[in-house]
Design a protein around this motif. Structure first.
Motif, PDB file in Angstrom:
ATOM      1  N   GLU A 161     126.762  90.113  25.784  1.00 15.63           N
ATOM      2  CA  GLU A 161     125.573  90.865  26.163  1.00 15.63           C
ATOM      3  C   GLU A 161     125.813  92.361  25.972  1.00 15.63           C
ATOM      4  OE1 GLU A 161     124.620  89.678  30.111  1.00 15.63           O
ATOM      5  OE2 GLU A 161     123.613  87.855  29.454  1.00 15.63           O
ATOM      6  N   SER A 188     121.773  89.562  22.798  1.00 14.90           N
ATOM      7  CA  SER A 188     120.956  89.895  23.953  1.00 14.90           C
ATOM      8  C   SER A 188     121.294  91.279  24.473  1.00 14.90           C
ATOM      9  CB  SER A 188     121.152  88.862  25.075  1.00 14.90           C
ATOM     10  OG  SER A 188     122.476  88.900  25.560  1.00 14.90           O
ATOM     11  N   TYR A 236     117.009  86.280  20.097  1.00 15.43           N
ATOM     12  CA  TYR A 236     117.371  87.563  20.679  1.00 15.43           C
ATOM     13  C   TYR A 236     116.555  87.816  21.950  1.00 15.43           C
ATOM     14  CZ  TYR A 236     119.761  88.411  16.294  1.00 15.43           C
ATOM     15  OH  TYR A 236     120.587  88.316  15.213  1.00 15.43           O
ATOM     16  N   LYS A 237     117.208  88.383  22.946  1.00 16.69           N
ATOM     17  CA  LYS A 237     116.597  88.485  24.266  1.00 16.69           C
ATOM     18  C   LYS A 237     116.833  89.852  24.883  1.00 16.69           C
ATOM     19  CE  LYS A 237     116.788  86.373  28.887  1.00 16.69           C
ATOM     20  NZ  LYS A 237     117.447  85.344  29.729  1.00 16.69           N
ATOM     21  N   SER A 255     113.038  91.025  19.570  1.00 17.09           N
ATOM     22  CA  SER A 255     113.240  89.992  20.585  1.00 17.09           C
ATOM     23  C   SER A 255     112.259  88.830  20.493  1.00 17.09           C
ATOM     24  CB  SER A 255     113.133  90.612  21.982  1.00 17.09           C
ATOM     25  OG  SER A 255     114.032  91.675  22.116  1.00 17.09           O
TER      26      SER A 255
END
Length: 348
Positions: A161, A188, A236-237, A255
């Motif tokens: 992350e 992310s 993707y976040k 995202s």
């Protein structure tokens, strides 16, 4: 008529303050003005290097006498010196002299930044731009005075992350800026902080063609070479939990998943959603967008750009039930369907 040198009559403290407002190379040049000025630059509490080579920077460091460095800034690239060899030495020297402001910008994507930088007890303002890899410190990051943090196009060792490990070590952070280009090893961006009041996020994907046009000088760079082989990968976040936030700038071209926590304190928001890459599920993406809009219901100033996301308009408004009761200024960049429906349903 005899000329009077009134400038040299000023106290050293005021002269060094004046010199601190200009790049170091110009400050050094004042040493030829008179005997009194010869080493005055060496007491200046700021160091600002812009496109100088490492020989000049090393020489300045060897002669610089200030016990405390208020600000250390360097803008350069690998054409002027090998930053992998020199940069961490300069960073460590600034940290050892209780630096308060650190601003580093150069293309050194293979550089592992010095761990001392992330345990500096005096840093108030840290800005890192295109200068390498943030090391994995297993929770040892601690920046107790840091209020401003800018991280532009950096990587984190081990992927995972983006930059999430830094935030727990910044207990008084007020402003965060993140600029991120998608990496296959990092899918992310998680931001969680109870103190952040200003947040800027640029989350984007660079295609191989766009990258070659944008940065041909990095053709042989291992880090950028990865992007030439990069294919858009769904999933993707962005996950944001910042309850004290008062200003949000969110520019997202990537995202699939957008999750925001409560934004009850938010006053101003600039939102730019671009569908540069086809979403895996437009309906699901529209739901996340609608939930984001719901979090913005208390804002007074709203700038909303959906001009490149026209395909989600119908999905969003099929379940629209929002009110912007505090809104005093609105700027929209959307197609006419969105504008008419926003004014009809948003109750602003």
């Amino acid at each position: 008529m005899v000329s009077i040198d009134r400038l040299s009559d000023l106290p050293d403290s005021l002269l060094t303050h004046i010199l601190s407002l200009i790049p170091t190379k110009f400050s050094v040049r004042t040493s030829i003005l008179a005997r009194r000025w010869r080493f005055l630059w060496a007491e200046v509490p700021t160091l600002h290097f812009q496109w100088e080579d490492h020989h000049f920077i090393d020489r300045v460091h060897s002669l610089h006498k200030a016990q405390t460095i208020t600000a250390f800034r360097i803008i350069s690239n690998e054409y002027y010196f090998d930053p992998i060899f020199k940069s961490n030495m300069w960073i460590a020297a600034a940290v050892n002299r209780n630096v308060k402001i650190m601003d580093i910008c150069f293309s050194a994507n293979r550089l592992f930044l010095h761990t001392h930088l992330f345990t500096c007890k005096t840093l108030v303002d840290l800005r890192l731009n295109c200068c390498g890899v943030i090391p994995n410190m297993d929770g040892a990051i601690f920046l107790p005075c840091l209020k401003i943090l800018h991280l532009i196009h950096l990587r984190h060792q081990g992927g995972g992350e983006t930059h999430a490990p830094l935030l727990p070590g910044c207990p008084v952070l007020e402003e965060l800026v993140i600029g991120f280009i998608a990496d296959q090893r990092c899918t992310s961006c998680t931001i969680s902080s109870p103190t952040i009041q200003r947040l800027t996020i640029h989350f984007q994907f660079v295609t191989s063609i766009a990258l070659n046009d944008w940065a041909p000088e990095f053709e042989d760079d291992l880090f950028f070479g990865m992007f030439r082989r990069l294919v858009y990968n769904h999933g993707y976040k962005v996950d944001v939990n910042t309850p004290a936030l008062r200003y949000l700038h969110f520019d997202d071209r990537l995202s699939e998943l957008i999750v925001f926590g409560e934004l009850a304190s938010l006053i101003e928001a600039d939102i730019y959603l671009r569908n540069d890459n086809k979403k895996r599920d437009d309906v699901l993406y529209s739901r996340f967008v609608l939930e984001l809009f719901d979090r913005l219901c208390n804002v007074e100033l709203l700038k909303l750009d959906l001009s490149y996301c026209t395909e989600i308009v119908d999905s969003v408004f099929s379940s629209w039930n929002l009110s912007f009761g505090n809104l005093t200024k609105l700027e929209l960049a959307v197609d006419c369907r969105f504008l008419s429906k926003f004014l009809e349903y948003a109750d602003c």
